[in-house]
Every structure is written in C-alpha cells, then in structure tokens.
Design a protein around this motif. Structure first.
Motif, PDB file in Angstrom:
ATOM      1  N   CYS A 199      12.636 -23.713   7.478  1.00 59.27           N
ATOM      2  CA  CYS A 199      13.732 -23.165   6.679  1.00 59.27           C
ATOM      3  C   CYS A 199      13.599 -23.706   5.264  1.00 59.27           C
ATOM      4  O   CYS A 199      13.497 -24.915   5.080  1.00 59.27           O
ATOM      5  CB  CYS A 199      15.064 -23.600   7.309  1.00 59.27           C
ATOM      6  SG  CYS A 199      16.480 -23.464   6.200  1.00 59.27           S
ATOM      7  N   CYS A 238      16.765 -26.196   4.217  1.00 59.98           N
ATOM      8  CA  CYS A 238      16.887 -27.593   4.651  1.00 59.98           C
ATOM      9  C   CYS A 238      15.545 -28.180   5.064  1.00 59.98           C
ATOM     10  O   CYS A 238      15.454 -29.358   5.381  1.00 59.98           O
ATOM     11  CB  CYS A 238      17.891 -27.705   5.800  1.00 59.98           C
ATOM     12  SG  CYS A 238      17.339 -26.859   7.290  1.00 59.98           S
ATOM     13  N   CYS A 256      20.185 -20.507  10.243  1.00 61.97           N
ATOM     14  CA  CYS A 256      19.453 -21.746  10.504  1.00 61.97           C
ATOM     15  C   CYS A 256      20.332 -22.658  11.354  1.00 61.97           C
ATOM     16  O   CYS A 256      21.516 -22.824  11.064  1.00 61.97           O
ATOM     17  CB  CYS A 256      19.084 -22.426   9.189  1.00 61.97           C
ATOM     18  SG  CYS A 256      18.417 -24.087   9.404  1.00 61.97           S
ATOM     19  N   MET A 273      20.176 -25.749  11.602  1.00 64.77           N
ATOM     20  CA  MET A 273      20.472 -27.011  10.916  1.00 64.77           C
ATOM     21  C   MET A 273      21.446 -26.834   9.754  1.00 64.77           C
ATOM     22  O   MET A 273      22.421 -27.555   9.635  1.00 64.77           O
ATOM     23  CB  MET A 273      19.183 -27.660  10.380  1.00 64.77           C
ATOM     24  CG  MET A 273      18.231 -28.133  11.451  1.00 64.77           C
ATOM     25  SD  MET A 273      18.996 -29.253  12.660  1.00 64.77           S
ATOM     26  CE  MET A 273      19.410 -30.622  11.590  1.00 64.77           C
ATOM     27  N   CYS A 274      21.139 -25.873   8.844  1.00 65.58           N
ATOM     28  CA  CYS A 274      21.961 -25.797   7.628  1.00 65.58           C
ATOM     29  C   CYS A 274      22.870 -24.575   7.597  1.00 65.58           C
ATOM     30  O   CYS A 274      23.627 -24.396   6.647  1.00 65.58           O
ATOM     31  CB  CYS A 274      21.075 -25.856   6.376  1.00 65.58           C
ATOM     32  SG  CYS A 274      20.066 -24.403   6.129  1.00 65.58           S
TER      33      CYS A 274
HETATM   34 ZN   LIG Z   1      18.073 -24.644   7.241  1.00 61.49          ZN
END
Ligand SMILES: [Zn+2]
Length: 243
Positions: free
Chosen positions: A204, A207, A228, A230-231
């Motif tokens: 990504c 992040c 995503c 994560m982010c």
């Molecule tokens: Zn991300």
C-alpha cells in the motif's frame, strides 16, 4: 438501481484526489505564510529594540557626562576661589592648610577629568555601534517590507488558485457516485489529502504495508471499493506500471 463501474469511479476519484492534493498543499502554504511573516517581523522588531536600547544608553551616558562636566566646573570655580583666598591669609599655617585643601580639590578635579575622558571614549564606541545598528535596522526593514510584499502577493495568488480548484472540484465531485464520494470524502479528512492509494509491488503506497494476495485479487475484481487493512485508504492498481 444503477450499477456502479468501480474501475471508472476509481479513475474519477484519482482526478478528484489530484485536485484535493493541490488544494491541500495550497491551503498549508497559505497557513504557513502569515507565520513566516510574523517571524520576520519579530526578528526585525528585536533589532529595532536593540537599537532603541543603545540609543537610550547613549542618551543616558550623555546626561551623565554633562553632570560630571557640571561637577568639574564647580571644582574649577572652587579652586579659583580658594586660590584667591590664599592672598588674604595671615599665617603660614593657614596658608599651608589652604594649599592642602586646594590640592585635594585639584585631585578631585583630575579624577573627574579622567572619568569624563573615559565617557568620551565610551560614547565614541557607542556611536560607532549605533551607526552600524542603524544600517542593519534599515536593511532589515527593507528586507522585511520586500518579503512582506512577496508573501502578500503569493497569498493572493494562492487564494485565486484555491478558488479555481474548488470550482473544478465541485464539477469533478458531481461525476462521482454519491456513495463512493461520501466514503472518499470521509477518508480524506483524516488522511492528509490521501484517501486513494496505489498498490505497488504488493504494498500500500499510503502506509507501505504489505497487501495480501487475496486483497489484490479483490481489487482486480473491480466490483467494490477495497480498503487497506492497515490504513483504511481505498486501494487501486494503476493501469500503467509505476516506478
Ligand atoms: Zn495502507
């Protein structure tokens, strides 16, 4: 219900985000400018303050010297009077006592003269310092005013660019599917104008975390927005290979 073509919507979002990125950086620049101006102003004011303090110091020194010169004149007067008195004295004892007194006053006088000379030197030093400072302050003032004009005209330029981009944004926004737009708008608020990010080399670009193959497959399927893990940004795979 109208079907939404995700690939097309993503392309529209990419365009919208280009505008948002520019808006974001312009808005940041616009916020920074007054701070730069304030800093320059306070630097300039500081130098002006030093100049003022030095001018006051110089004035105080002049007054002090005038005072000492007054004291010196009194001593000179005293000496004259005492010397005149010498002729009126009858005894040697009185005479030598008065001579001692006169010598004492003469000593005071020469101390005063020394002090006054020192003050003249000090004043010369201060005067040179002041002249330098005056030049510096004048230069700083010129620089400050020049910079101020530059900043003010840049801010005007920025404002015009922002207005232009905002109207472009309003047009670009209308093109996007309402639900997708509201998701995009919600994400971008917290993500410094980056709601939509590419996946490059399985990571990504928001992040830089790895995007699992399953998620990449889902993106390629193009039937819904993929975020995503994560982010939480919207992920997409660019058509052209990115370097
Ligand atoms: Zn991300």
């Amino acid at each position: 219900m109208q079907t939404v073509n995700i690939a097309t919507e993503i392309k529209k979002l990419v365009k919208l985000q280009e505008i948002d990125t520019q808006l974001y950086s312009l808005n940041r620049e616009k916020e920074e400018k007054p701070k730069i101006l304030e800093r320059l102003q306070s630097e300039f004011e500081q130098k002006k303050q030093i100049l003022k303090e030095n001018e006051e110091k110089s004035k105080a020194l002049l007054l002090k010297r005038k005072d000492k010169e007054g004291q010196l004149a009194v001593k000179e007067e005293d000496i004259k009077k005492l010397q005149a008195k010498l002729y009126t004295l009858k005894t040697n004892k009185e005479y030598s006592a008065l001579l001692t007194e006169i010598n004492g006053v003469k000593m005071d006088k020469s101390l005063l003269e020394e002090e006054i000379l020192k003050m003249f030197d000090e004043q010369d030093g201060l005067r040179q310092e002041l002249e330098k400072l005056q030049i510096v302050v004048k230069e700083e003032e010129g620089k400050f005013n020049e910079e101020k004009q530059k900043i003010l005209s840049r801010v005007k330029e920025i404002e015009a660019q922002i207005a232009d981009l905002e109207s472009k944004r309003a047009v670009a926004e209308k093109e996007v599917d309402a639900r997708i737009l509201s998701q995009y708008n919600r994400i971008i608020k917290g993500k410094e104008s980056l709601a939509l990010v590419k996946v490059v080399n399985d990571s990504c670009q928001g992040c830089y975390m790895n995007v699992p193959p399953q998620v990449i497959n889902e993106i390629k399927m193009n039937d819904k927005l993929i975020f995503c893990e994560m982010c939480a940004r919207i992920l997409y795979i660019p058509d052209e290979p990115t370097t």
